[in-house]
Design a protein around this motif. Structure first.
Motif, PDB file in Angstrom:
ATOM      1  N   ALA A 155      26.054  59.680  -4.997  1.00 57.12           N
ATOM      2  CA  ALA A 155      25.908  58.221  -4.782  1.00 57.12           C
ATOM      3  C   ALA A 155      25.872  57.521  -5.940  1.00 57.12           C
ATOM      4  O   ALA A 155      26.601  56.219  -6.156  1.00 57.12           O
ATOM      5  N   GLU A 156      25.146  57.721  -7.144  1.00 53.61           N
ATOM      6  CA  GLU A 156      25.164  56.948  -8.250  1.00 53.61           C
ATOM      7  C   GLU A 156      26.481  57.119  -8.945  1.00 53.61           C
ATOM      8  O   GLU A 156      26.926  55.802  -9.536  1.00 53.61           O
ATOM      9  N   LEU A 186      21.273  51.530  -3.067  1.00 57.83           N
ATOM     10  CA  LEU A 186      21.735  52.800  -2.698  1.00 57.83           C
ATOM     11  C   LEU A 186      20.842  53.310  -1.508  1.00 57.83           C
ATOM     12  O   LEU A 186      19.685  53.062  -1.674  1.00 57.83           O
ATOM     13  N   GLU A 226      18.561  55.377   1.083  1.00 58.98           N
ATOM     14  CA  GLU A 226      17.630  56.477   0.770  1.00 58.98           C
ATOM     15  C   GLU A 226      18.186  57.861   1.088  1.00 58.98           C
ATOM     16  O   GLU A 226      18.823  57.656   2.448  1.00 58.98           O
ATOM     17  N   LEU A 227      18.271  58.746   0.604  1.00 54.42           N
ATOM     18  CA  LEU A 227      18.768  60.046   0.870  1.00 54.42           C
ATOM     19  C   LEU A 227      17.752  60.781   1.807  1.00 54.42           C
ATOM     20  O   LEU A 227      16.405  60.519   1.519  1.00 54.42           O
ATOM     21  N   ARG A 282      23.937  65.485 -14.417  1.00 52.73           N
ATOM     22  CA  ARG A 282      24.091  66.261 -13.150  1.00 52.73           C
ATOM     23  C   ARG A 282      23.859  67.885 -13.492  1.00 52.73           C
ATOM     24  O   ARG A 282      23.295  68.531 -12.684  1.00 52.73           O
ATOM     25  N   ARG A 327      20.391  68.016  -2.376  1.00 53.29           N
ATOM     26  CA  ARG A 327      19.929  66.870  -2.669  1.00 53.29           C
ATOM     27  C   ARG A 327      20.058  66.108  -3.906  1.00 53.29           C
ATOM     28  O   ARG A 327      20.621  64.775  -4.330  1.00 53.29           O
ATOM     29  N   ILE A 328      20.212  67.044  -5.058  1.00 54.89           N
ATOM     30  CA  ILE A 328      20.608  66.418  -6.386  1.00 54.89           C
ATOM     31  C   ILE A 328      22.148  66.099  -6.201  1.00 54.89           C
ATOM     32  O   ILE A 328      22.463  64.949  -6.973  1.00 54.89           O
ATOM     33  N   LYS A 351      15.099  63.119   3.514  1.00 57.72           N
ATOM     34  CA  LYS A 351      14.350  64.048   2.957  1.00 57.72           C
ATOM     35  C   LYS A 351      14.659  65.537   3.500  1.00 57.72           C
ATOM     36  O   LYS A 351      14.866  65.570   4.738  1.00 57.72           O
ATOM     37  N   GLU A 384      17.252  71.796  -2.651  1.00 54.54           N
ATOM     38  CA  GLU A 384      17.201  70.889  -3.774  1.00 54.54           C
ATOM     39  C   GLU A 384      18.552  70.446  -4.494  1.00 54.54           C
ATOM     40  O   GLU A 384      18.947  69.481  -4.996  1.00 54.54           O
ATOM     41  N   ARG A 387      22.578  62.724  -4.549  1.00 56.77           N
ATOM     42  CA  ARG A 387      21.902  61.586  -5.574  1.00 56.77           C
ATOM     43  C   ARG A 387      22.966  61.380  -6.548  1.00 56.77           C
ATOM     44  O   ARG A 387      23.431  60.131  -6.550  1.00 56.77           O
ATOM     45  N   PHE A 388      23.392  62.315  -7.189  1.00 58.01           N
ATOM     46  CA  PHE A 388      24.589  62.026  -8.066  1.00 58.01           C
ATOM     47  C   PHE A 388      25.707  61.294  -7.601  1.00 58.01           C
ATOM     48  O   PHE A 388      26.425  60.730  -8.332  1.00 58.01           O
TER      49      PHE A 388
END
Length: 226
Positions: A192-193, A212, A214-215, A114, A185-186, A217, A182, A189-190
């Protein structure tokens, strides 16, 4: 007499071989009115019902499914395709979860990834912010020169320089906004992971959780008005 016995044995052997030849079988089914039918070939009265195919010794060889109309066959084929797609999706989910665990065996490894992703976005943001400051410095002498032309049209060269400066600043501002989006968004995503990884590390079976999501856009920002 002995010759007749040999001939009889040969005939019996040939008959047994014919009965056990692959493809031969005994077809049996129960009709809708309860009659049990048996034949050496598929039974016409049972085309809409399941037929058992038996070996000559009475053991079951296979099952003949009911005959389907074109419409019924189309429905079944569509259902089969859906089932196959679901199986593939389940296998993909298992593979993705296993790959995720191999890539990030610990929370510290995930945090390092991350930080690396965020570092790239932050560097790009800082570069654009520095460029905006430089453009501000470049603009100052242009504004000072424009003071001499208050109430008058600016010379073409001066106006062109000011317009180019404005366009460059606006472009860098858009880049800054894009990098901020961005970063959001990053992190999403991290996050959720990590939530998924914590369950996997705790023993959840790969592929057992919903995929997971979809994030959303990021909507590109509009060009700032100056």
């Amino acid at each position: 007499m002995r010759a007749l016995l040999v001939v009889g044995l040969l005939l019996a052997s040939s008959a047994w071989a014919a009965e056990t030849t692959p493809g031969k079988g005994i077809y049996t089914c129960t009709t809708s009115d309860g009659r049990k039918l048996t034949s050496d070939r598929p039974i016409a009265e049972c085309t809409s019902r399941e037929q058992r195919v038996l070996n000559p010794d009475g053991s079951q060889r296979t099952t003949l499914p009911p005959y389907l109309s074109p419409e019924e066959r189309a429905v079944k084929e569509a259902a089969d395709r859906r089932a196959a797609a679901e199986r593939v999706a389940a296998q993909d989910a298992i593979r993705r979860d296993r790959t995720l665990m191999q890539r990030y065996p610990t929370e510290a490894a995930h945090q390092r990834a991350r930080n690396t992703a965020l570092d790239d976005a932050n560097k790009a943001t800082r570069i654009s912010e520095r460029r905006i400051k430089d453009l501000g410095v470049e603009r100052k002498p242009l504004l000072d020169e424009a003071e001499f032309y208050k109430g008058k049209p600016l010379p073409g060269k001066l106006k062109q320089a000011l317009d180019a400066n404005d366009a460059a600043v606006e472009a860098q501002e858009v880049l800054v906004e894009n990098q901020k989006a961005e970063i959001v968004r990053i992190n999403a995503r991290f996050d959720a992971e990590l939530a998924r990884l914590k369950k996997l590390w705790a023993g959840a079976a790969p592929g057992s959780m919903p995929p997971l999501s979809e994030l959303p856009k990021t909507t590109p920002p509009t060009t700032p008005k100056r």
